[in-house]
Design an enzyme around this catalytic site. Structure first.
Site, short mmCIF file in Angstrom:
data_model
loop_
_atom_site.label_atom_id
_atom_site.label_comp_id
_atom_site.label_asym_id
_atom_site.label_seq_id
_atom_site.Cartn_x
_atom_site.Cartn_y
_atom_site.Cartn_z
N GLU A 57 27.11 8.22 11.59
CA GLU A 57 26.51 6.90 11.34
C GLU A 57 26.98 5.87 12.36
O GLU A 57 26.18 5.03 12.82
CB GLU A 57 26.91 6.38 9.95
CG GLU A 57 26.46 7.25 8.79
CD GLU A 57 27.54 8.23 8.37
OE1 GLU A 57 28.18 8.84 9.25
OE2 GLU A 57 27.75 8.40 7.16
N CYS B 42 30.53 7.37 4.07
CA CYS B 42 31.85 7.03 3.54
C CYS B 42 31.98 5.51 3.48
O CYS B 42 31.08 4.78 3.91
CB CYS B 42 32.95 7.63 4.41
SG CYS B 42 33.17 6.80 5.99
#
Lengths: 157, 157
Positions: free
Chosen positions: A66, A94
């Site tokens: 990401e 996360c």
């Protein structure tokens, strides 16, 4: 929403289509012996950022798919924010990555497999931007299986 | 703990000493017209990573001081984790940076000013690594004032 396909081929939703692109990134990670997680950023139907997990190659535990895709997209846009953009990622982000999406003001996060241990969804407070919409479970099995098989093969070797 | 100084000079605690180094990084950011936040990573009394906010220069809203200092330190260590290291940062880390500290398994986070709006401390669940100790409020006023004055001057201009 589903695209209409006049050729008699199976139709595919935009989310399925773009998650497939994120899966391709994850497979690229796998080919490099990285944990197979992939991400793309889409703006108005166009892929403007790609990334996959690079923690091994960069020897950097924060080099998540990401983070690569978000910074690539922001770089492409030449602007700071990704307010019209969707982040597609094969695994639930996360806390760090969800926190990054806040700063980028991502409009939407679409993820594949759920990550009950490390995913940001375990928190009972919202850490993404107030405007960020979340969709989970797109092509969940394929996304989960990639990671599961990776760790299974690691345990054997 | 306070160092004993036999020269009659004011004594200074290790945390005060290293926060001063983080403040120097923040002042470096200020000189570059960045939001003045600075960070260093210390391992066994040695500074092994430095960083300051680079969101303007890199045109990257995720280029926080902590991310720079953590990746610099991990790079210096040649290893993945920072288990014997302390992160000193002038402002309470955001969720993204606290999330990053989890992955680096930082032993300790020491911050200066509290950030009630964006600081990770507002969350009611622990997002740092179970082994990470947290100390806040070291040289709080100096750290806070730097940021406060920066935004005050921006509003005037």
């Amino acid at each position: 929403m589903r695209y209409i396909n006049f050729e008699g081929e199976p139709t595919i939703s935009p989310d399925d289509f773009f998650m497939n692109e994120a899966l391709n990134e994850a497979k690229q990670a796998l080919a490099e012996d990285e944990i197979p997680i992939g991400a793309i950023v889409v703006c108005k139907g166009k892929i403007i950022g790609r990334g996959h997990n690079l923690t091994e190659r960069l020897n950097d535990v924060s080099a998540h798919a990401e983070m690569q895709a978000l910074t690539a997209a922001a770089n492409y846009m030449g602007g700071k924010y990704l307010q019209d953009c969707t982040l597609y990622v094969t695994l639930e982000p996360c806390v760090m990555c969800a926190g990054a999406s806040y700063w980028f003001q991502v409009a939407r996060i679409v993820f594949g497999a759920y990550d009950q241990r490390m995913g940001f969804g375990r928190l009972n407070q919202k850490i993404t931007h107030p405007k960020t919409e979340i969709t989970g479970g797109i092509r969940e099995n394929e996304c989960a299986e990639l990671v599961r098989n990776f760790f299974k093969s690691k345990r054997k070797s």
